[in-house]
Each structure stands twice: as structure tokens, then as C-alpha cells.
Design a protein around this motif. Structure first.
Motif: not given
Length: 111
Positions: A71-85, A87-95
Motif C-alpha cells: 500500500v502507498n508504494g512501500n508498506a507490504g501486506f499479506s491477506a488470507s482470503v476465504d475463497p468461498q465467502e 472475506t478477509v480472514n487475517s491481514l499481516g502488515e509490514k513496517k
């Protein structure tokens, strides 16, 4: 000696199976819908999101879909998404990741 060889081969086979599962097992439509969900989630729940860019998408060990990007060109993330529903199950945020909006700290503010 054969017992140790068997254990070593079994371990290597199991590790290869785990590594082989890192590619996405989802069709392009599913991945695009999951990306749209994550993008909407980020804009609705986090402060000062200006841009969202996606990188590789992978299957997670539980059969879900892992969407990665910045996001915004420099802050990384990883999001676990339920492929049926979708919905975002969890979000990992970097510095440097933006903060959660005050009104979204107690409950998710939607997608």
C-alpha cells in the motif's frame, strides 16, 4: 543405516510437498475477486490508503488464498482470503503500514 536413509527420504518428500503447494490453485476470476475484496477491505478499514498494488498470490496451507502486495508504494501486506465467502480472514502488515481507523478497531468496518 537403511532406517536413516528412509527417514531422510521421507523428510525430503514431505518438504517437497509443502513447497510444491505454494503456487496458486485458483482460477483468475477467483483471484481477481479476492484482490477486489482485499482492496475494498483496506480502503474501508485503514487510514490514508492512497494506492494498493498486488504481487504474487498463493494458496495458504489451509486451502485459502493468500493475497500479497503493498500500500502507498512501500508498506507490504499479506491477506488470507476465504475463497468461498470472499472475506478477509487475517491481514499481516509490514513496517510502515497505515493504522486502523478508530471506528474500525472494535469491529470490521465492512468491505
Amino acid at each position: 543405516m537403511q532406517q536413516y536413509l528412509f527417514i531422510a527420504l521421507l523428510t525430503i518428500t514431505m518438504l517437497a510437498g509443502c513447497v510444491g503447494k505454494t503456487n496458486s490453485n485458483f482460477d483468475e476470476e477467483t483471484v481477481n475477486k479476492a484482490r477486489d475484496t482485499v482492496e475494498s477491505y483496506l480502503y474501508n478499514n485503514y487510514e490514508n490508503i492512497r494506492t494498493v498494488e498486488f504481487s504474487d498470490d498463493l494458496s495458504d496451507p489451509m486451502g485459502g488464498l493468500m493475497i500479497r502486495g503493498t500500500v502507498n508504494g512501500n508498506a507490504g501486506f499479506s491477506a488470507s482470503v476465504d475463497p468461498q465467502e470472499f472475506t478477509v480472514n487475517s491481514l499481516g502488515e509490514k513496517k510502515g503500514f497505515p493504522k486502523v481507523k478508530d471506528e474500525c478497531k472494535e469491529k470490521v468496518c465492512g468491505y
